[in-house]
Design a protein around this motif. Structure first.
Motif, PDB file in Angstrom:
ATOM      1  N   HIS A   1       0.901  -1.464  -0.111  1.00 45.40           N
ATOM      2  CA  HIS A   1      -0.225   0.383   0.339  1.00 45.40           C
ATOM      3  C   HIS A   1       1.000   1.100   0.011  1.00 45.40           C
ATOM      4  O   HIS A   1       1.226   1.474   0.592  1.00 45.40           O
ATOM      5  CB  HIS A   1      -0.796   0.149   1.309  1.00 45.40           C
ATOM      6  CG  HIS A   1      -1.855  -0.980   1.368  1.00 45.40           C
ATOM      7  ND1 HIS A   1      -1.349  -2.103   2.643  1.00 45.40           N
ATOM      8  CD2 HIS A   1      -2.784  -1.765   0.612  1.00 45.40           C
ATOM      9  CE1 HIS A   1      -1.948  -3.250   2.159  1.00 45.40           C
ATOM     10  NE2 HIS A   1      -2.957  -2.892   1.057  1.00 45.40           N
TER      11      HIS A   1
ATOM     12  N   GLU B   1       0.382   4.695  -0.771  1.00 49.18           N
ATOM     13  CA  GLU B   1      -0.260   5.544   0.066  1.00 49.18           C
ATOM     14  C   GLU B   1      -0.129   5.191   0.689  1.00 49.18           C
ATOM     15  O   GLU B   1      -0.142   6.578   1.725  1.00 49.18           O
ATOM     16  CB  GLU B   1      -0.919   5.856  -0.769  1.00 49.18           C
ATOM     17  CG  GLU B   1      -2.211   4.680  -1.174  1.00 49.18           C
ATOM     18  CD  GLU B   1      -2.604   3.264  -1.067  1.00 49.18           C
ATOM     19  OE1 GLU B   1      -3.542   2.144  -1.608  1.00 49.18           O
ATOM     20  OE2 GLU B   1      -1.452   3.331  -2.471  1.00 49.18           O
ATOM     21  N   ASP B   2      -0.298   4.359   2.045  1.00 45.47           N
ATOM     22  CA  ASP B   2      -0.111   4.833   3.092  1.00 45.47           C
ATOM     23  C   ASP B   2       1.346   4.385   3.945  1.00 45.47           C
ATOM     24  O   ASP B   2       1.507   3.618   4.853  1.00 45.47           O
ATOM     25  CB  ASP B   2      -1.030   3.576   3.778  1.00 45.47           C
ATOM     26  CG  ASP B   2      -2.626   3.823   3.535  1.00 45.47           C
ATOM     27  OD1 ASP B   2      -3.024   4.686   3.558  1.00 45.47           O
ATOM     28  OD2 ASP B   2      -3.447   2.812   2.589  1.00 45.47           O
TER      29      ASP B   2
END
Length: 467
Positions: free
Chosen positions: A111, A113-114
């Motif tokens: 992930h 973006e995280d």
């Protein structure tokens, strides 16, 4: 100290377990002697205690099934990653089954973006970072060995980047764990912080497989720095190098790595890596940030080093130069072996508050001189952690006794300085003798947790504490 503990064996239960596992998993179960010894091996002086069989699971569901079979027959289970642990964590003192997790090596999700990812425990840090490179991300924990991430969590690994990025306990968000009854537990979700209940994630990190088997990890990631530079600087003595470290940290210079090599380790490294470094104590550093930021950090460190007699300051910005320097540091164990070919290398570590670092190292060097022991010192000294590679003929009773005296003094000295007998190697079998000395009644609480979660004592028995 350092002697392998032998626990009672459940012969009939082990035989029943192996028969059931062979019927279910076929040739993924091996009883080959060489393979068993390799899975019980240890890179310390604790004697080899091989398991009765080695099994290669491929999923959480299979691990759960295996644990249920072992629990039904009261058969011990020892998780195995890459085999790089240093305190006998892989031994099977009561026999049983070694679960080799290397086939569970899938990167499940990233992930970006995280800034997190989900991986199986058999993924190693190099594999993960190669996968992440094109996304501009990396996982910062670097213990040196090509350790698996499940093993790194189980031993609460850290390494050269810990001074800036923390240790495994700071970089794991969630674990999937198979418990001693075969049930599957998720310790958290992917949120960066939580106040929901007990911190079961950190309970499992550093448990060395004694409470459950990690089958999936959610890890924090970092962005690859815009600029990276490294530096090398020599010092007249180890205390002056340590005092330069203390000043660097106190002045708030955000170093990513700051590593110590004493004069003996520099000598060994020169011979092994074919370098020509001045054979005096040295610090190796790395800076992360913007091009202007890393330049300023290096300049600030250079000024501090000069105040403590630092000389021969070298600054490296080319990737190949930096890689060569850090590879030489990571090869410290093999370089040390070259100082006295044919004998064993016993690697041990302690960690103290950084204000006591210079005292601890100086007193340890005095012990080495008094006992006549050859033992180069290296350290992740930005957080007060240092290691000895003790060169000793373990077949010589007198040498072994001297080495045991050294290790005992070192562990007790660190504890007396409000430190720990192990900063990152773990307890395993090799340092069980010091845990109660360090933590007192807290060990009784650990025993209570162990008995509650593993009442049959099948999860890596004979490690951390006597139950």
């Amino acid at each position: 100290m350092g002697r392998a503990e032998f626990l009672p064996r459940n012969e009939s239960g082990i035989a029943a377990t192996i028969a059931a596992l062979k019927a279910r998993f076929g040739d993924r179960v091996s009883q080959a002697q060489a393979l068993r010894e390799q899975h019980g091996h240890t890179t310390t002086w604790v004697g080899n205690q091989p398991p009765d069989a080695v099994l290669y699971p491929e999923s959480t569901e299979e691990v759960s099934e295996i644990v249920r079979i072992c629990a039904a027959n009261r058969t011990p289970i020892v998780p195995f990653g890459s085999g790089s642990s240093l305190e006998g964590q892989l031994n099977a003192p009561a026999g049983g089954v070694s679960l080799d997790m290397t086939r569970m090596n899938r990167i499940v999700e990233v992930h970006a973006e995280d800034l997190d990812c989900v991986v199986q425990p058999g993924v190693n840090r190099k594999q993960l970072n190669e996968h992440l490179r094109d996304l501009g991300l990396f996982f910062p924990i670097d213990p040196g060995a090509e350790a698996t991430l499940g093993g790194m969590a189980s031993t609460r690994a850290s390494g050269t980047n810990a001074v800036r990025y923390g240790t495994m306990k700071d970089n794991v968000l969630n674990l999937t764990v198979v418990m001693a009854d075969g049930s599957v537990m998720k310790t958290a979700n992917r949120a960066k912080k939580t106040s929901a209940g007990y911190d079961l994630t950190r309970l499992m990190i550093g448990a060395e497989g004694t409470l459950g088997i990690i089958t999936e990890l959610t890890l924090k990631l970092q962005g690859i720095p815009q600029a990276v530079s490294s530096a090398f600087c020599s010092f007249p003595s180890v205390p002056e190098a340590c005092n330069a470290v203390i000043a660097t940290i106190q002045y708030g210079i955000p170093v990513a790595r700051i590593e110590l090599m004493d004069e003996l380790q520099v000598k060994a490294t020169n011979a092994f890596a074919k370098l020509d470094l001045p054979e005096t104590p040295a610090l190796l550093l790395e800076f992360h940030g913007t091009p202007e930021g890393v330049k300023e950090q290096a300049e600030n460190f250079g000024e501090i080093a000069g105040e403590f007699g630092g000389s021969g300051f070298q600054w490296f910005t080319r990737e190949e130069d930096r890689a060569r320097m850090w590879q030489a540091r990571h090869d410290a164990y093999w370089a040390a072996k070259g100082l006295r070919p044919g004998v064993d290398v016993i690697s041990t570590d302690v960690c103290v508050p950084i204000s006591r670092l210079a005292d601890c190292v100086a007193e340890t060097q005095a012990d080495l001189a008094e006992l006549g022991i050859l033992a180069p010192i290296v350290g992740h000294v930005g957080d007060g952690n240092f290691h000895l590679s003790v060169l000793v003929d373990t077949k010589d009773a007198k040498e072994l006794e001297s080495a045991e005296t050294l290790m005992s003094r070192l562990a007790k000295r660190a504890i007396a300085m409000d430190g720990t007998c192990t900063g990152e190697h773990g307890i395993g079998q090799g340092k069980m003798a010091y845990l109660e000395h360090e933590l007192g009644h807290a060990v009784d609480v650990m025993r209570t947790i162990k008995r509650a979660l593993d009442p049959l004592n099948i999860m890596n028995p004979g490690k951390i504490m006597r139950t």
